[in-house]
Write a protein that holds these residues in place. Structure first.
Motif, mmCIF file in Angstrom:
data_model
loop_
_atom_site.group_PDB
_atom_site.id
_atom_site.type_symbol
_atom_site.label_atom_id
_atom_site.label_comp_id
_atom_site.label_asym_id
_atom_site.label_seq_id
_atom_site.Cartn_x
_atom_site.Cartn_y
_atom_site.Cartn_z
ATOM 1 N N LEU A 205 0.719 -1.240 0.025
ATOM 2 C CA LEU A 205 0.062 0.092 -0.081
ATOM 3 C C LEU A 205 0.828 1.270 0.065
ATOM 4 O O LEU A 205 0.674 2.275 -0.808
ATOM 5 N N ALA A 206 1.963 1.349 0.990
ATOM 6 C CA ALA A 206 2.856 2.387 0.764
ATOM 7 C C ALA A 206 3.593 2.576 -0.514
ATOM 8 O O ALA A 206 3.761 3.938 -0.890
ATOM 9 N N ALA A 207 3.964 1.540 -1.306
ATOM 10 C CA ALA A 207 4.523 1.664 -2.572
ATOM 11 C C ALA A 207 3.479 2.242 -3.472
ATOM 12 O O ALA A 207 3.904 3.099 -4.443
ATOM 13 N N ASN A 208 2.285 1.857 -3.510
ATOM 14 C CA ASN A 208 1.185 2.597 -4.298
ATOM 15 C C ASN A 208 0.965 3.988 -4.039
ATOM 16 O O ASN A 208 0.836 4.778 -4.986
ATOM 17 N N ALA A 209 1.120 4.300 -2.615
ATOM 18 C CA ALA A 209 1.057 5.695 -2.275
ATOM 19 C C ALA A 209 2.062 6.599 -2.734
ATOM 20 O O ALA A 209 2.129 7.631 -3.138
ATOM 21 N N VAL A 210 3.409 5.968 -2.478
ATOM 22 C CA VAL A 210 4.551 6.686 -3.268
ATOM 23 C C VAL A 210 4.532 6.976 -4.759
ATOM 24 O O VAL A 210 4.836 7.993 -5.367
ATOM 25 N N ALA A 211 4.003 5.832 -5.487
ATOM 26 C CA ALA A 211 3.960 6.073 -6.905
ATOM 27 C C ALA A 211 2.598 7.169 -7.341
ATOM 28 O O ALA A 211 3.170 8.077 -8.178
ATOM 29 N N ARG A 212 1.955 7.244 -6.365
ATOM 30 C CA ARG A 212 0.695 8.309 -6.770
ATOM 31 C C ARG A 212 1.298 9.605 -6.369
ATOM 32 O O ARG A 212 0.885 10.924 -6.999
ATOM 33 N N HIS A 213 2.323 9.620 -5.585
ATOM 34 C CA HIS A 213 2.791 11.292 -5.169
ATOM 35 C C HIS A 213 3.796 11.250 -6.441
ATOM 36 O O HIS A 213 3.803 12.359 -6.793
ATOM 37 N N TYR A 214 4.453 10.301 -6.749
ATOM 38 C CA TYR A 214 5.364 10.515 -8.021
ATOM 39 C C TYR A 214 4.506 11.118 -9.208
ATOM 40 O O TYR A 214 4.896 11.938 -10.109
ATOM 41 N N ALA A 215 3.384 10.491 -9.426
ATOM 42 C CA ALA A 215 2.726 10.813 -10.582
ATOM 43 C C ALA A 215 2.226 12.149 -10.617
ATOM 44 O O ALA A 215 1.858 12.875 -11.563
ATOM 45 N N GLN A 216 1.765 12.542 -9.422
ATOM 46 C CA GLN A 216 1.372 13.968 -8.972
ATOM 47 C C GLN A 216 2.267 14.902 -9.525
ATOM 48 O O GLN A 216 2.194 15.857 -9.977
ATOM 49 N N VAL A 217 3.563 14.759 -9.154
ATOM 50 C CA VAL A 217 4.500 15.696 -9.695
ATOM 51 C C VAL A 217 5.021 15.432 -10.970
ATOM 52 O O VAL A 217 5.121 16.745 -11.583
ATOM 53 N N VAL A 218 4.826 14.112 -11.654
ATOM 54 C CA VAL A 218 4.684 14.316 -13.004
ATOM 55 C C VAL A 218 3.801 15.172 -13.770
ATOM 56 O O VAL A 218 4.149 15.978 -14.702
ATOM 57 N N GLN A 219 2.475 15.220 -13.477
ATOM 58 C CA GLN A 219 1.679 15.907 -14.033
ATOM 59 C C GLN A 219 1.750 17.340 -13.697
ATOM 60 O O GLN A 219 1.463 18.139 -14.514
ATOM 61 N N GLN A 220 2.231 17.701 -12.447
ATOM 62 C CA GLN A 220 2.748 19.211 -12.329
ATOM 63 C C GLN A 220 3.678 19.721 -13.483
ATOM 64 O O GLN A 220 3.670 20.873 -13.897
ATOM 65 N N LEU A 221 4.834 18.736 -13.626
ATOM 66 C CA LEU A 221 5.741 19.156 -14.304
ATOM 67 C C LEU A 221 5.147 19.227 -16.013
ATOM 68 O O LEU A 221 5.518 20.370 -16.784
#
Length: 379
Positions: free
Chosen positions: A72-88
């Motif tokens: 679950l934590a790994a999925n949460a980290v990936a979603r934070h990563y995706a959030q930053v990618v979308q910001q970029l």
């Protein structure tokens, strides 16, 4: 006909993502490798307190239901990563198809490359398949395990990138990253490279500050600057055997954790004021880094500092005081701001992987030789 990965590798734009031992969040950059390494945009997001606490708990052994919680934590980290990618992508106006790949390191929760029986492992929580699905961009992940499989430490991986960006022919260059753990790159005048983890960076500082002030970090080192260094405590911490080891070596929260500090406090500073402990922890970070520079960075007259520690004014002052004759400054002096360096390194590692080029340096990690690092998750 080249396949999709080979075609993507020729694009100049890559995204690098970094979430380090400090557990404060994610830094992301878009890097243009068309002519030279140039960061064209930086974005980031913080981890919420619950995710940070869970990642910190998973760094310790003995918890219950760890496999489920880690997934679950790994999925949460990936979603934070995706959030930053979308910001970029939004801020740059770029489309996902214009990015060759994302270099996503993952969140280290265990790092034990050399066990007693000669085997070892390193574990970063990440869900690269989910990240590729959420962003529509190929992801390069699992960047440390091949080096460990080849007998290396799996860390630090950034010295090869430091050499490509900060190396100067005929001069010895020194780069110090102060994240949760600190690591030093010695870029020799002859082109050879030495790199290793010097010990703790911000991890103990941030944890102690949060515990006693409620703040996630000691802004500019102002709290520590108001305290007194405790000589006995400092000497005991500096006597840790890790600091005396010769490279290649790497470390993490597996060694420098809250219980490690608590044991030293009980023996040497049980009645100390919290502000004095913070001052001593700051001196410990500065002294361990300075000792590494003095032992292994001879010939370097300039120390470029990156990572969050570059913004700790008091820590930087203590580094400068302990390194007379060495000019201490940040990597911003070389057109790469401190919070962009590590993320840019993982964009570079993703590019190396797609191009089929090594990402490690055996002189740094102790691996049996150069290896292509990472696993590719196509878009």
């Amino acid at each position: 006909m080249p396949n999709a990965i080979e075609q993507a590798a020729q694009r100049p734009l890559y995204i690098g993502l970094m979430s380090g031992t400090s557990l404060d969040g994610v830094d992301g950059v878009i890097v243009d490798f068309s002519q030279r390494t140039q960061v064209i945009l930086h974005a980031g997001c913080s981890f919420d307190s619950s995710l940070r606490a869970e990642l910190l708990a998973l760094n310790s052994t003995g918890g219950s239901d760890e496999l489920h919680r880690a997934a679950l934590a790994a999925n949460a980290v990936a979603r934070h990563y995706a959030q930053v990618v979308q910001q970029l992508l939004r801020a740059s106006g770029l489309r996902a198809g214009q990015i060759a790949a994302i270099g996503a390191h993952g969140q280290t929760v265990r790092h034990r490359p050399q066990m007693f029986d000669g085997t070892g492992y390193t574990l970063q929580l990440n869900s690269p398949a989910l990240l590729a699905e959420l962003t529509g961009i190929s992801v390069v992940a699992d960047l440390r395990s091949r080096d460990v499989a080849a007998g290396g430490q799996g860390a630090p991986l950034v010295p090869a990138f430091h050499q490509s960006v900060f190396g100067k022919p005929g001069e010895t260059a020194l780069v110090l990253n102060i994240g949760g753990i600190a690591n030093l790159s010695v870029l020799e005048a002859d082109g050879s490279v030495l790199g290793f983890d010097t010990g703790t960076g911000n991890a103990l500082l941030d944890g102690w500050c949060l515990r006693h002030t409620g703040q996630p970090y000691d802004a500019c080192g102002q709290w520590a600057a108001g305290g007194q260094i405790l000589p006995q405590l400092l000497a005991a911490m500096l006597a840790d055997p890790y600091l005396a080891q010769t490279p290649p070596k790497s470390t993490g929260r597996d060694l420098f954790h809250a219980d490690w500090l608590e044991q030293h406090l009980q023996r040497h500073a049980s009645q100390a004021a919290p502000v004095d402990v913070q001052a001593t922890l700051t001196e410990f970070t500065a002294a361990s880094c300075a000792d590494a520079v003095q032992r292994f960075g001879k010939g370097g007259s300039e120390l470029l500092v990156c990572g969050g520690g570059a913004f700790n004014t008091y820590l930087m002052q203590r580094l400068a005081a302990l390194l007379p004759g060495v000019q201490v400054g940040s990597t911003a002096q070389r057109s790469l701001p401190p919070l962009e360096v590590e993320a840019a390194a993982f964009a570079w590692l993703a590019r190396q992987c797609l191009l089929g080029l090594p990402g490690n340096l055996a002189s740094v990690t102790g691996a049996r030789g150069p290896r292509i690092l990472g696993a590719i998750y196509p878009a």
